[in-house]
Write a protein that holds these residues in place. Sequence first.
Motif, short mmCIF file in Angstrom:
data_model
loop_
_atom_site.label_atom_id
_atom_site.label_comp_id
_atom_site.label_asym_id
_atom_site.label_seq_id
_atom_site.Cartn_x
_atom_site.Cartn_y
_atom_site.Cartn_z
N VAL A 139 -31.89 -26.97 7.34
CA VAL A 139 -32.05 -25.62 6.79
C VAL A 139 -31.53 -24.57 7.77
O VAL A 139 -30.86 -23.62 7.38
N VAL A 140 -31.81 -24.78 9.05
CA VAL A 140 -31.35 -23.83 10.07
C VAL A 140 -29.83 -23.84 10.17
O VAL A 140 -29.19 -22.81 10.37
N GLY A 141 -29.23 -25.02 10.01
CA GLY A 141 -27.78 -25.12 10.02
C GLY A 141 -27.18 -25.68 11.28
O GLY A 141 -25.96 -25.68 11.44
N GLY A 142 -27.98 -26.19 12.19
CA GLY A 142 -27.46 -26.76 13.42
C GLY A 142 -27.79 -28.24 13.53
O GLY A 142 -28.18 -28.89 12.56
N ARG A 143 -27.67 -28.74 14.73
CA ARG A 143 -27.89 -30.17 14.97
C ARG A 143 -28.89 -30.44 16.09
O ARG A 143 -29.65 -31.40 16.03
N VAL A 144 -28.89 -29.57 17.08
CA VAL A 144 -29.71 -29.80 18.28
C VAL A 144 -30.95 -28.90 18.26
O VAL A 144 -30.88 -27.72 17.93
N ALA A 145 -32.08 -29.50 18.62
CA ALA A 145 -33.32 -28.75 18.81
C ALA A 145 -33.69 -28.78 20.28
O ALA A 145 -33.66 -29.84 20.91
N MET A 146 -34.01 -27.63 20.83
CA MET A 146 -34.51 -27.54 22.20
C MET A 146 -36.03 -27.53 22.13
O MET A 146 -36.63 -26.67 21.47
N VAL A 147 -36.64 -28.51 22.79
CA VAL A 147 -38.09 -28.68 22.69
C VAL A 147 -38.76 -28.43 24.05
O VAL A 147 -38.61 -29.25 24.96
N PRO A 148 -39.48 -27.32 24.21
CA PRO A 148 -40.37 -27.19 25.37
C PRO A 148 -41.58 -28.08 25.08
O PRO A 148 -42.48 -27.71 24.32
#
Length: 204
Positions: A139-148
């Motif tokens: 939905v966001v349109g990207g591939r990578v999530a940055m997770v703290p």
Amino acid sequence: MRRLSIVATLALLLFARPVTAQQVPTLPVPTEGLAGQEVAVMPLTLVATDPAFLNDTAFARYRDRRATLSWADSVIGEALVGRAPEVRWVLPPELRKVARRSPGIVNDPDQMGQALLRSPKLRSIPDPLRSSLRNLMAVVGGRVAMVPAALGFSPDSARRVRAELSLVAADTRSGKVVWRSLAAGSGATPDAALAAALAAALPL
């Protein structure tokens, strides 16, 4: 008393590791490889404080879990946007809006279980977290999530506050952890320590 016991146990689990692990330099966020991409920044869900600080007046404002998580999300987001503007960061407030607009498709980003990615041995993202992240990024349109994945506070050798922030970049299509770092920094206050840790992970 039970709540204090749980907090103390979490702190011990987060900080109990070999001394040599503290000597590993912080790996900077790979901003060059992420430049121009939409990267979701997941909300922080785990903050642990060393028992030595439980009665410290400097930590009084951080004893409310929700307020502490909100503060940390804000500081992390500001650091990412300010120090790495070449990446199109999608911060937690926007992710929550995405979830509200897509009920049944995108799960609550505060309830996906992303704190489990703090484990340094984890190379693949397990379900249901993997599916939740994949749906979110679709939905966001990207591939990578940055997770703290976790934030911890402990005393350093000079009795100042040491902040350690576990950061993980997850490829939501392959389900792999593609980068991780333990950003560490010290300061007179939790705010200063977290700022120092983020500066180490996001050098200008």
